[in-house]
Design a protein around this motif. Structure first.
Motif, PDB file in Angstrom:
ATOM      1  N   ILE A  31     -28.801 -49.312  36.204  1.00 49.84           N
ATOM      2  CA  ILE A  31     -27.962 -49.826  36.321  1.00 49.84           C
ATOM      3  C   ILE A  31     -26.462 -49.575  36.446  1.00 49.84           C
ATOM      4  N   SER A  32     -25.980 -50.380  37.775  1.00 48.89           N
ATOM      5  CA  SER A  32     -24.486 -50.013  37.689  1.00 48.89           C
ATOM      6  C   SER A  32     -23.168 -50.461  36.054  1.00 48.89           C
ATOM      7  N   PHE A  33     -21.995 -49.606  36.552  1.00 48.94           N
ATOM      8  CA  PHE A  33     -21.566 -50.134  35.648  1.00 48.94           C
ATOM      9  C   PHE A  33     -19.962 -50.154  36.924  1.00 48.94           C
ATOM     10  N   LEU A  34     -19.779 -51.463  37.061  1.00 48.57           N
ATOM     11  CA  LEU A  34     -18.448 -51.946  37.825  1.00 48.57           C
ATOM     12  C   LEU A  34     -17.429 -52.452  37.056  1.00 48.57           C
ATOM     13  N   GLY A  35     -16.384 -51.906  38.009  1.00 44.76           N
ATOM     14  CA  GLY A  35     -14.788 -52.377  37.111  1.00 44.76           C
ATOM     15  C   GLY A  35     -13.646 -51.573  37.922  1.00 44.76           C
ATOM     16  N   PRO A  36     -12.440 -52.364  38.172  1.00 47.53           N
ATOM     17  CA  PRO A  36     -11.540 -51.937  39.157  1.00 47.53           C
ATOM     18  C   PRO A  36     -11.302 -50.219  37.855  1.00 47.53           C
ATOM     19  N   SER A  37     -10.433 -49.469  38.599  1.00 46.19           N
ATOM     20  CA  SER A  37      -9.948 -48.058  38.260  1.00 46.19           C
ATOM     21  C   SER A  37      -9.342 -48.670  36.417  1.00 46.19           C
ATOM     22  N   GLY A  38      -9.387 -47.461  35.974  1.00 46.74           N
ATOM     23  CA  GLY A  38      -9.564 -47.422  34.207  1.00 46.74           C
ATOM     24  C   GLY A  38      -9.959 -48.730  33.732  1.00 46.74           C
ATOM     25  N   SER A  39     -10.513 -49.069  33.995  1.00 46.52           N
ATOM     26  CA  SER A  39     -11.419 -49.952  33.067  1.00 46.52           C
ATOM     27  C   SER A  39     -12.339 -49.861  32.114  1.00 46.52           C
ATOM     28  N   GLY A  40     -12.566 -48.379  32.452  1.00 50.83           N
ATOM     29  CA  GLY A  40     -13.357 -47.909  30.963  1.00 50.83           C
ATOM     30  C   GLY A  40     -14.909 -47.459  31.483  1.00 50.83           C
ATOM     31  N   LYS A  41     -15.228 -47.046  32.840  1.00 52.57           N
ATOM     32  CA  LYS A  41     -16.416 -46.827  33.432  1.00 52.57           C
ATOM     33  C   LYS A  41     -16.847 -45.573  32.817  1.00 52.57           C
ATOM     34  N   SER A  42     -15.643 -44.733  33.447  1.00 53.52           N
ATOM     35  CA  SER A  42     -16.474 -43.050  33.410  1.00 53.52           C
ATOM     36  C   SER A  42     -16.395 -43.113  31.386  1.00 53.52           C
ATOM     37  N   THR A  43     -15.625 -43.790  30.563  1.00 49.55           N
ATOM     38  CA  THR A  43     -15.515 -43.955  29.672  1.00 49.55           C
ATOM     39  C   THR A  43     -16.712 -44.154  28.837  1.00 49.55           C
ATOM     40  N   THR A  44     -17.323 -44.878  29.319  1.00 54.27           N
ATOM     41  CA  THR A  44     -18.285 -45.820  28.991  1.00 54.27           C
ATOM     42  C   THR A  44     -19.540 -44.432  29.045  1.00 54.27           C
ATOM     43  N   LEU A 147     -32.677 -33.886  37.849  1.00 56.66           N
ATOM     44  CA  LEU A 147     -33.733 -34.351  37.698  1.00 56.66           C
ATOM     45  C   LEU A 147     -34.767 -33.439  36.653  1.00 56.66           C
ATOM     46  N   ALA A 148     -33.768 -32.592  36.577  1.00 59.53           N
ATOM     47  CA  ALA A 148     -35.525 -30.911  36.444  1.00 59.53           C
ATOM     48  C   ALA A 148     -36.046 -31.355  34.838  1.00 59.53           C
ATOM     49  N   LYS A 149     -35.118 -31.186  34.678  1.00 58.97           N
ATOM     50  CA  LYS A 149     -35.256 -31.351  33.490  1.00 58.97           C
ATOM     51  C   LYS A 149     -35.918 -32.599  32.555  1.00 58.97           C
ATOM     52  N   SER A 150     -36.680 -33.274  33.075  1.00 61.11           N
ATOM     53  CA  SER A 150     -36.790 -34.491  32.973  1.00 61.11           C
ATOM     54  C   SER A 150     -35.709 -35.208  31.898  1.00 61.11           C
ATOM     55  N   PRO A 151     -34.841 -35.680  32.321  1.00 64.48           N
ATOM     56  CA  PRO A 151     -33.950 -36.941  31.635  1.00 64.48           C
ATOM     57  C   PRO A 151     -34.146 -37.383  30.964  1.00 64.48           C
ATOM     58  N   SER A 152     -33.224 -38.450  29.776  1.00 60.30           N
ATOM     59  CA  SER A 152     -34.255 -39.368  29.533  1.00 60.30           C
ATOM     60  C   SER A 152     -32.958 -40.303  30.176  1.00 60.30           C
ATOM     61  N   ILE A 153     -32.647 -40.179  30.385  1.00 63.22           N
ATOM     62  CA  ILE A 153     -31.598 -41.141  31.448  1.00 63.22           C
ATOM     63  C   ILE A 153     -30.894 -40.501  32.232  1.00 63.22           C
ATOM     64  N   LEU A 154     -30.789 -40.873  33.704  1.00 61.16           N
ATOM     65  CA  LEU A 154     -29.844 -39.670  34.276  1.00 61.16           C
ATOM     66  C   LEU A 154     -28.632 -41.049  35.217  1.00 61.16           C
ATOM     67  N   LEU A 155     -27.197 -40.231  34.347  1.00 55.72           N
ATOM     68  CA  LEU A 155     -25.872 -40.417  34.442  1.00 55.72           C
ATOM     69  C   LEU A 155     -25.223 -40.466  35.438  1.00 55.72           C
ATOM     70  N   MET A 156     -24.827 -40.856  36.445  1.00 63.80           N
ATOM     71  CA  MET A 156     -23.896 -40.558  37.770  1.00 63.80           C
ATOM     72  C   MET A 156     -22.777 -41.528  37.601  1.00 63.80           C
ATOM     73  N   ASP A 157     -21.057 -40.579  37.886  1.00 61.21           N
ATOM     74  CA  ASP A 157     -19.787 -41.138  38.128  1.00 61.21           C
ATOM     75  C   ASP A 157     -19.583 -40.731  39.172  1.00 61.21           C
TER      76      ASP A 157
END
Ligand code: ATP
Length: 346
Positions: A31-44, A147-157
């Motif tokens: 899933i991609s979070f997409l939006g202009p700068s300051g839209s709240g992507k990293s915060t989410t 990925l080494a710790k078999s995460p439940s979710i992978l978050l990429m900023d």
């Protein structure tokens, strides 16, 4: 694993950055979070990871509420733009590090780290230090470590922002391959619409702390919910006209319909004749990039772009006439809400 936000609000002091947002991220998807700068992507993203705490609302991982759960206990994997590798550790040691912290046995650490390095195609660089690797290779190490710790979710900023254009394209394909091979639910934050559309199964578009639309990339392009999405998605940008537009032929039957703005993508304008045209404009520039041809047009101070038309015999300064391909014309009311929206997610 599925992630669900229920009426989540985030305030910094008295400033509300996210106001009662609701969404569900489907399990095992990219899933991609997409939006202009300051839209709240990293915060989410940080709210999912637990690095930020919600001011109000609830966050669930599947059926388990994690709103107040410690970030370590959430079991998320994080990948940042700047890789955040330990410079004094080798590739192998970097990947093994979180396993060491989790007191996994040395033998097992080495086995998992080697497997992750093979998955990300960095297995032949295990003894090198980060400074000896290219940006793309460093990001592969960071992904292996996450990925080494078999995460439940992978978050990429914004994981590809430090790479050059060619490497970005190569690495985004790699991230998609790795996500499909592991099946780990992955969130990929970017402000680059082409990157989001090319990589993701679903795209969540944010603007000013609000979710504008969340759907698959094709629907986002073909069925935007509002004017913001229509303009934000697509390159070259969609042509938007209003009732006041000077380019529009007000004699055209189309003009009487119940719209305030309408949008036509550059590839959906078709050449017409002077008698039955909807739009008219003067050729300002003919731009050729490889096989792609764009004609820049101007009418009074209004500019628009058309692509995919025959440019033979066409010269700068010529007046040309168009009709819009009706089936692909997007209509909006005065507030910018889509009329006759065909959004498949609704
Ligand atoms: N620690 C903070 N204190 C106050 N305001 C903050 C803080 N962190 C973020 N903000 C504000 O919250 C809003 C959303 O920021 P966020 O970083 O989530 O946006 P973004 O979409 O990720 O943008 P970018 O692409 O620029 O990183 C912005 O207006 C930002 O200024």
């Amino acid at each position: 694993m599925q992630v669900r936000f229920e009426d989540v609000t985030l305030k910094f002091g008295d400033r509300t950055v996210l106001d009662r947002i609701n969404f569900t991220l489907p399990s095992s998807e990219l899933i991609s979070f997409l939006g202009p700068s300051g839209s709240g992507k990293s915060t989410t993203l940080y709210l999912i990871s637990g690095l930020l705490d919600a001011t109000e609302g609830k966050i669930y991982f599947d059926d388990k509420e994690v709103t107040n759960l410690d970030p370590v206990k959430r079991g998320v994997g994080l990948v940042f733009q700047n890789y955040a590798l330990y410079p004094h550790l080798t590739v192998l040691e970097n990947i093994m590090f979180p396993l060491k912290m989790a007191k996994v046995s040395k033998k097992e650490r080495r086995r998992i780290a080697t497997e992750m390095a093979e998955l990300t195609k960095i297995g032949d660089q295990l003894d090198k230090y980060p400074r000896q690797l290219s940006g793309g290779q460093q990001q592969r190490v960071a992904i292996s470590r996450a990925l080494a710790k078999s995460p439940s979710i992978l978050l990429m900023d914004e994981p590809l922002s430090n790479l050059d254009a060619r490497l970005r394209i190569e690495m985004r394909e790699e991230i998609r391959r790795i996500q499909k091979e592991t099946g780990v639910t992955t969130v990929f934050v970017t402000h680059d619409q082409e990157e989001a559309l090319s990589i993701a199964d679903h795209v969540m578009v944010l603007d000013d702390g609000e979710i504008q639309q969340m759907t698959d990339p094709v629907t986002l392009y073909e069925d935007p919910k509002n004017l913001f999405i229509a303009k934000f998605i697509g390159s070259p940008i969609i042509n938007i006209f209003t009732k006041e537009s000077r380019s529009i032929n007000k004699e055209h039957s189309f003009y009487n319909k119940d719209w305030f703005h309408f949008g036509v993508r550059p590839e959906h304008l078709v050449i017409a004749n002077e008698k039955s045209h909807l739009l008219s404009a003067t050729v300002e520039r003919i731009e050729r990039v490889g096989k792609d041809i764009k004609i820049h047009l101007i009418n009074d101070s209004e500019k628009f772009i058309v692509s995919d038309v025959d440019t033979e015999g066409l010269n700068v300064g010529d007046t040309i006439y168009f009709n819009a391909d009706e089936a692909n014309t997007l209509y909006f009311d005065i507030e910018g809400n889509r009329l006759e929206s065909r959004d498949k997610d609704e």
